[in-house]
Write a protein that holds these residues in place. Structure first.
Motif, PDB file in Angstrom:
ATOM      1  N   PHE A 126      34.075 -35.296   9.262  1.00 14.34           N
ATOM      2  CA  PHE A 126      33.372 -35.555  10.846  1.00 14.34           C
ATOM      3  C   PHE A 126      33.673 -36.668  11.500  1.00 14.34           C
ATOM      4  CE2 PHE A 126      29.450 -34.023   7.983  1.00 14.34           C
ATOM      5  CZ  PHE A 126      29.490 -32.552   8.605  1.00 14.34           C
ATOM      6  N   GLY A 127      34.481 -37.655  10.947  1.00 18.22           N
ATOM      7  CA  GLY A 127      35.025 -38.699  11.908  1.00 18.22           C
ATOM      8  C   GLY A 127      36.170 -38.231  12.874  1.00 18.22           C
ATOM      9  N   TYR A 128      36.704 -37.173  12.490  1.00 21.38           N
ATOM     10  CA  TYR A 128      37.867 -36.331  13.375  1.00 21.38           C
ATOM     11  C   TYR A 128      37.120 -35.403  14.462  1.00 21.38           C
ATOM     12  CZ  TYR A 128      41.721 -38.155  10.930  1.00 21.38           C
ATOM     13  OH  TYR A 128      42.820 -38.796  10.251  1.00 21.38           O
ATOM     14  N   PHE A 129      36.018 -34.923  14.099  1.00 20.76           N
ATOM     15  CA  PHE A 129      35.244 -33.911  14.725  1.00 20.76           C
ATOM     16  C   PHE A 129      33.746 -34.280  14.756  1.00 20.76           C
ATOM     17  CE2 PHE A 129      38.503 -31.147  12.905  1.00 20.76           C
ATOM     18  CZ  PHE A 129      39.352 -30.918  14.266  1.00 20.76           C
ATOM     19  N   PRO A 130      33.309 -35.414  15.729  1.00 20.17           N
ATOM     20  CA  PRO A 130      32.134 -35.807  15.481  1.00 20.17           C
ATOM     21  C   PRO A 130      31.083 -34.935  16.077  1.00 20.17           C
ATOM     22  CG  PRO A 130      33.175 -37.460  16.816  1.00 20.17           C
ATOM     23  CD  PRO A 130      34.220 -36.206  16.510  1.00 20.17           C
ATOM     24  N   ILE A 131      31.358 -33.869  16.904  1.00 17.47           N
ATOM     25  CA  ILE A 131      30.285 -32.758  17.231  1.00 17.47           C
ATOM     26  C   ILE A 131      30.032 -32.063  16.018  1.00 17.47           C
ATOM     27  CG2 ILE A 131      32.304 -30.977  17.676  1.00 17.47           C
ATOM     28  CD1 ILE A 131      29.178 -31.629  19.854  1.00 17.47           C
ATOM     29  N   LEU A 132      30.853 -31.775  15.121  1.00 17.79           N
ATOM     30  CA  LEU A 132      30.455 -31.014  13.827  1.00 17.79           C
ATOM     31  C   LEU A 132      29.165 -31.910  13.066  1.00 17.79           C
ATOM     32  CD1 LEU A 132      33.917 -29.611  12.915  1.00 17.79           C
ATOM     33  CD2 LEU A 132      32.316 -28.597  14.112  1.00 17.79           C
ATOM     34  N   LYS A 133      29.693 -33.374  12.948  1.00 13.80           N
ATOM     35  CA  LYS A 133      28.575 -33.820  12.560  1.00 13.80           C
ATOM     36  C   LYS A 133      27.127 -33.762  13.057  1.00 13.80           C
ATOM     37  CE  LYS A 133      27.220 -37.906  10.248  1.00 13.80           C
ATOM     38  NZ  LYS A 133      27.965 -39.485   9.707  1.00 13.80           N
ATOM     39  N   GLU A 134      26.923 -33.647  14.531  1.00 11.43           N
ATOM     40  CA  GLU A 134      25.951 -33.355  15.061  1.00 11.43           C
ATOM     41  C   GLU A 134      25.221 -32.153  14.801  1.00 11.43           C
ATOM     42  OE1 GLU A 134      26.141 -33.681  19.629  1.00 11.43           O
ATOM     43  OE2 GLU A 134      27.449 -35.713  19.084  1.00 11.43           O
ATOM     44  N   ARG A 135      26.264 -31.034  14.664  1.00 14.11           N
ATOM     45  CA  ARG A 135      25.700 -29.935  14.562  1.00 14.11           C
ATOM     46  C   ARG A 135      25.742 -29.378  13.022  1.00 14.11           C
ATOM     47  NH1 ARG A 135      26.867 -27.217  20.119  1.00 14.11           N
ATOM     48  NH2 ARG A 135      25.828 -29.240  21.127  1.00 14.11           N
ATOM     49  N   ALA A 136      25.892 -30.277  12.165  1.00 10.57           N
ATOM     50  CA  ALA A 136      25.897 -29.911  10.821  1.00 10.57           C
ATOM     51  C   ALA A 136      24.886 -28.769  10.174  1.00 10.57           C
ATOM     52  CB  ALA A 136      25.961 -31.079   9.894  1.00 10.57           C
ATOM     53  N   GLY A 137      23.639 -28.940  10.650  1.00 12.69           N
ATOM     54  CA  GLY A 137      22.578 -28.059  10.239  1.00 12.69           C
ATOM     55  C   GLY A 137      22.747 -26.765  10.725  1.00 12.69           C
ATOM     56  N   GLN A 138      23.363 -26.629  11.765  1.00 12.65           N
ATOM     57  CA  GLN A 138      23.362 -25.315  12.635  1.00 12.65           C
ATOM     58  C   GLN A 138      24.083 -24.361  12.199  1.00 12.65           C
ATOM     59  OE1 GLN A 138      23.767 -26.900  16.498  1.00 12.65           O
ATOM     60  NE2 GLN A 138      24.701 -25.170  17.414  1.00 12.65           N
ATOM     61  N   LEU A 139      23.615 -22.911  12.655  1.00 18.67           N
ATOM     62  CA  LEU A 139      24.658 -21.927  12.377  1.00 18.67           C
ATOM     63  C   LEU A 139      25.948 -21.724  12.756  1.00 18.67           C
ATOM     64  CD1 LEU A 139      22.104 -18.730  11.846  1.00 18.67           C
ATOM     65  CD2 LEU A 139      22.742 -20.535  10.000  1.00 18.67           C
ATOM     66  N   ALA A 140      27.013 -21.528  12.127  1.00 23.94           N
ATOM     67  CA  ALA A 140      28.380 -21.790  12.755  1.00 23.94           C
ATOM     68  C   ALA A 140      28.404 -20.797  13.848  1.00 23.94           C
ATOM     69  CB  ALA A 140      29.283 -21.742  11.708  1.00 23.94           C
ATOM     70  N   GLY A 141      27.850 -19.382  13.677  1.00 20.30           N
ATOM     71  CA  GLY A 141      27.853 -18.612  14.752  1.00 20.30           C
ATOM     72  C   GLY A 141      27.573 -19.022  16.224  1.00 20.30           C
ATOM     73  N   THR A 142      26.626 -20.146  16.156  1.00 21.24           N
ATOM     74  CA  THR A 142      26.127 -20.379  17.240  1.00 21.24           C
ATOM     75  C   THR A 142      26.862 -21.454  18.204  1.00 21.24           C
ATOM     76  OG1 THR A 142      24.833 -22.261  16.347  1.00 21.24           O
ATOM     77  CG2 THR A 142      23.719 -20.181  16.605  1.00 21.24           C
ATOM     78  N   LEU A 143      28.032 -21.934  17.497  1.00 23.69           N
ATOM     79  CA  LEU A 143      29.024 -22.772  18.120  1.00 23.69           C
ATOM     80  C   LEU A 143      29.632 -22.115  19.309  1.00 23.69           C
ATOM     81  CD1 LEU A 143      30.530 -24.722  14.761  1.00 23.69           C
ATOM     82  CD2 LEU A 143      28.622 -25.664  16.494  1.00 23.69           C
ATOM     83  N   SER A 144      30.255 -22.977  20.129  1.00 19.83           N
ATOM     84  CA  SER A 144      31.105 -22.673  21.106  1.00 19.83           C
ATOM     85  C   SER A 144      32.535 -22.319  20.440  1.00 19.83           C
ATOM     86  CB  SER A 144      31.013 -23.358  22.172  1.00 19.83           C
ATOM     87  OG  SER A 144      32.078 -24.632  21.891  1.00 19.83           O
ATOM     88  N   GLY A 145      33.250 -21.449  21.157  1.00 23.31           N
ATOM     89  CA  GLY A 145      34.743 -21.143  20.732  1.00 23.31           C
ATOM     90  C   GLY A 145      35.543 -22.330  20.125  1.00 23.31           C
ATOM     91  N   GLY A 146      35.393 -23.455  21.219  1.00 24.83           N
ATOM     92  CA  GLY A 146      36.170 -24.636  20.796  1.00 24.83           C
ATOM     93  C   GLY A 146      35.669 -25.345  19.608  1.00 24.83           C
ATOM     94  N   GLN A 147      34.499 -25.329  19.541  1.00 27.57           N
ATOM     95  CA  GLN A 147      33.607 -26.081  18.291  1.00 27.57           C
ATOM     96  C   GLN A 147      34.037 -25.220  16.932  1.00 27.57           C
ATOM     97  OE1 GLN A 147      29.780 -26.093  19.920  1.00 27.57           O
ATOM     98  NE2 GLN A 147      29.921 -27.808  21.029  1.00 27.57           N
ATOM     99  N   GLN A 148      34.319 -24.054  17.266  1.00 33.22           N
ATOM    100  CA  GLN A 148      34.437 -22.839  16.072  1.00 33.22           C
ATOM    101  C   GLN A 148      35.818 -23.192  15.559  1.00 33.22           C
ATOM    102  OE1 GLN A 148      33.496 -18.729  16.542  1.00 33.22           O
ATOM    103  NE2 GLN A 148      31.331 -19.352  16.870  1.00 33.22           N
ATOM    104  N   GLN A 149      36.696 -23.346  16.502  1.00 33.56           N
ATOM    105  CA  GLN A 149      38.168 -23.787  16.355  1.00 33.56           C
ATOM    106  C   GLN A 149      38.132 -25.171  15.246  1.00 33.56           C
ATOM    107  OE1 GLN A 149      40.978 -21.770  16.500  1.00 33.56           O
ATOM    108  NE2 GLN A 149      41.517 -23.200  15.113  1.00 33.56           N
ATOM    109  N   MET A 150      37.139 -25.941  16.104  1.00 36.27           N
ATOM    110  CA  MET A 150      37.383 -27.194  15.183  1.00 36.27           C
ATOM    111  C   MET A 150      36.936 -27.110  13.785  1.00 36.27           C
ATOM    112  SD  MET A 150      35.601 -29.687  18.250  1.00 36.27           S
ATOM    113  CE  MET A 150      36.483 -29.767  19.804  1.00 36.27           C
ATOM    114  N   LEU A 151      35.796 -26.365  13.679  1.00 35.22           N
ATOM    115  CA  LEU A 151      35.188 -26.148  12.166  1.00 35.22           C
ATOM    116  C   LEU A 151      36.144 -25.539  11.693  1.00 35.22           C
ATOM    117  CD1 LEU A 151      32.852 -25.957  10.300  1.00 35.22           C
ATOM    118  CD2 LEU A 151      32.190 -23.895  11.566  1.00 35.22           C
ATOM    119  N   ALA A 152      36.878 -24.612  11.834  1.00 36.91           N
ATOM    120  CA  ALA A 152      37.950 -23.752  11.188  1.00 36.91           C
ATOM    121  C   ALA A 152      38.959 -24.872  10.774  1.00 36.91           C
ATOM    122  CB  ALA A 152      38.782 -22.876  11.947  1.00 36.91           C
ATOM    123  N   ILE A 153      39.554 -25.791  11.530  1.00 38.97           N
ATOM    124  CA  ILE A 153      40.644 -26.782  10.984  1.00 38.97           C
ATOM    125  C   ILE A 153      39.699 -27.585   9.977  1.00 38.97           C
ATOM    126  CG2 ILE A 153      41.857 -28.933  12.139  1.00 38.97           C
ATOM    127  CD1 ILE A 153      42.166 -26.975  14.680  1.00 38.97           C
TER     128      ILE A 153
END
Lengths: 261, 291
Positions: A126-153
């Motif tokens: 979460f420290g490296y990708f703060p946006i993922l912390k903001e979206r932690a409860g959200q379904l992953a399929g609703t993230l944007s492409g860039g955010q999904q790549q961050m999630l994958a990493i």
């Protein structure tokens, strides 16, 4: 890179992989030294993804050896290879679309025992990708492409890998998102000590990030060298970076011959 | 009052359909196999329980034979996966369909050979008792079916959402390749899904055999459950239950208000209607992948 004396994090020697009767990689050998970033370049169908799949055990090598810090892992089950410290961040993200971001991250740590600092690692990513912390409860399929790549990493980091295999992390992303993600890959490499092996079509971005590069064509390594050397090589410039040189008579030659042919 | 009673008995039937459909969807989601033997597994589970419980067979106490039957059928599902279904991976889906259809025939034949072809009732403590609720007379069996279904689906929900294995099962069903990348033992998870599906089918069978009777051909209820799964959106667990309830509730009302002979057709007319209006089912979870 055979001149380095230390045992490389990953070494692949002479592997061959097939899709049924069709050969996809024919005798690839390469090395990824510890804590470095190595890029593998190549066009569509060069065998880049097959190479990564063979290393992570999704595909079995028909011939050759895959060594992780001197220990043979070729032919092991994918789960065993993850447990030994290889995280594969696949092409096209491949997140779990109907699970929350947090659940996606916990699954990244699936092979680790529950008490093993997983909560701390979640905070670390979460420290490296703060946006993922903001979206932690959200379904992953609703993230944007860039955010999904961050999630994958980030999901890959949850396995506490020694080496991370990144398959086209720039695919389909805006130049800005690519820049952001490559910067984090660099930071993870330096700050967390994770060795990176990166497969890319975006040759310039990849070589600017990596220390060393290999060029794959039709399932073979046709060229290798330090990133600066590759970046200045006329062949790479012409065929991978799109730099057009003009010939002696002020006009471009019809087609350059690749020097490795 | 009458329509309330119709509703309750419809819901009770619908719960059974829903539970069979649930097993169907579990397997379909995780392994992409359509198990047309799901209804027969329900029937087999019911007969195993009946064989353990009823007086002229083993005459074990009901509360002893139920866990044994659940365990046996869970093991049966697990073994089916590791011996047969696993070998089919990479084959076309139609091959798997044919395999499960054949499996259904075998189970039906075996059940007939062991327990005979006459309809039998399970001697369960909930059979044939009525409860009165402010003027409403309900069969205890029907109330029990609804309650057990609620508890079972609640447990399944908690298991899927909050356990490591449940999460792995969800992950496997959403993206099998990525599950491999995470180091999830996908093959073992598939076998456990078949095991779970055998247990759920058995629960449905026990409920069905308690509130009515079963014979080897009861497995054909699986077709109705398949329709329920499709109505609900093949691939959605809540959808499977909802589809089961829809079919279950439609049946008694159709039987009461639609001319005899046509009433049987009504659930399938609804199926057609749903397929036309919402081809992916009521609660479909199909989402486009982002590039």
């Amino acid at each position: 890179m055979s001149q380095s004396n230390a045992v490389p994090m990953l070494s692949v020697s002479n592997i061959e992989s097939y899709y049924g009767p069709i050969i996809a990689i024919r005798g690839i050998s390469l090395e990824v030294p510890k804590q470095r970033i190595v890029a593998v370049l190549g066009a569509n169908g060069a065998g880049k993804t097959t190479l990564l799949k063979t290393i992570s055990g999704i595909m079995e090598p028909e011939k050759g050896a895959v060594m992780l810090e001197g220990q043979a892992i070729g032919g092991d089950e994918p789960a065993a290879i993850v447990r030994k410290g290889v995280a594969h961040v696949p092409e096209g993200r491949e997140i779990f679309p109907l699970l929350s971001v947090r659940d996606n991250l916990s699954l990244g740590a699936y092979t680790r025992p529950a008490a093993d600092g997983i909560a701390e690692d979640m905070e670390m990513v979460f420290g490296y990708f703060p946006i993922l912390k903001e979206r932690a409860g959200q379904l992953a399929g609703t993230l944007s492409g860039g955010q999904q790549q961050m999630l994958a990493i980030a999901r890959g980091m949850m396995a506490r890998p020694r080496i991370m295999l990144l398959d086209e992390p720039s695919l389909g992303l805006s130049p800005l998102a690519v820049k952001e993600i490559f910067a984090v890959i660099r930071r993870l490499n330096v700050e967390q000590g994770v060795t990176m092996m990166l497969v890319e079509q975006n040759a310039r971005a990849a070589l600017e990030l990596a220390d060393y590069g290999y060029v794959l064509e039709l399932g073979r390594v046709v060229m290798e060298g330090s990133s600066s050397r590759l970046l200045s090589s006329p062949d790479i410039q012409e065929f991978y970076l799109g730099v057009k040189e003009s010939g002696q008579r002020g006009q471009r030659r019809w087609k350059r011959r690749k020097t490795w042919r | 009052m009458e329509s309330l009673q119709l509703l309750v008995s419809g819901l009770a039937n619908g719960c059974v359909y829903g539970l069979i459909a649930l097993g169907f969807v579990l397997i379909y989601k995780a392994t992409e196999a359509l198990n047309f033997a799901q209804g027969d597994m329900m029937m087999l589970g019911a007969f195993v329980t009946l064989g353990l419980t009823n007086d002229h067979y083993w005459a074990l106490p009901f509360w002893v034979s139920v866990p044994i039957a659940l365990l046996l059928m869970g093991a049966f599902g697990y073994v089916l996966e590791i011996t047969l279904l696993r070998r089919m991976s990479g084959q076309s889906q139609i091959a798997v369909v044919v395999l499960t259809v054949a499996l259904g025939f075998i189970i039906r034949f075996l059940a007939g050979a062991i327990w005979g072809h006459e309809p039998q009732s399970l001697e369960s403590p909930i059979a044939g008792v009525n409860v009165r609720l402010s003027g409403l007379v309900l069969g205890l069996d029907e109330v029990a079916v609804i309650l057990v279904t609620i508890v079972l689906t609640g447990l399944l929900y908690l298991g899927f959402a909050h356990t490591r294995l449940g999460l792995a099962m969800q992950a496997t069903s959403q993206n099998q390749l990525a599950a491999y990348y995470m180091g999830i033992p996908v093959k073992r998870v598939s076998a456990l899904i078949w095991c779970l599906s055998g247990v759920v089918a058995t629960a449905a069978g026990i409920l069905l055999a308690s509130k009515g009777s079963i014979d080897p051909n009861s497995g054909f209820l699986g077709i109705k459950a398949f329709a329920a799964a499709v109505i609900g959106g093949l691939g959605s667990l809540p959808g499977a239950l909802l589809g089961g309830l829809v079919i279950g509730v439609i049946e008694p009302f159709a039987a009461r208000y639609v001319a005899a002979g046509f009433s049987q057709v009504v659930p399938y007319a609804v199926l057609l209607l749903v397929l036309i209006i919402r081809p992916s089912g009521i609660l479909s979870q199909v989402r486009d992948k982002k590039v």
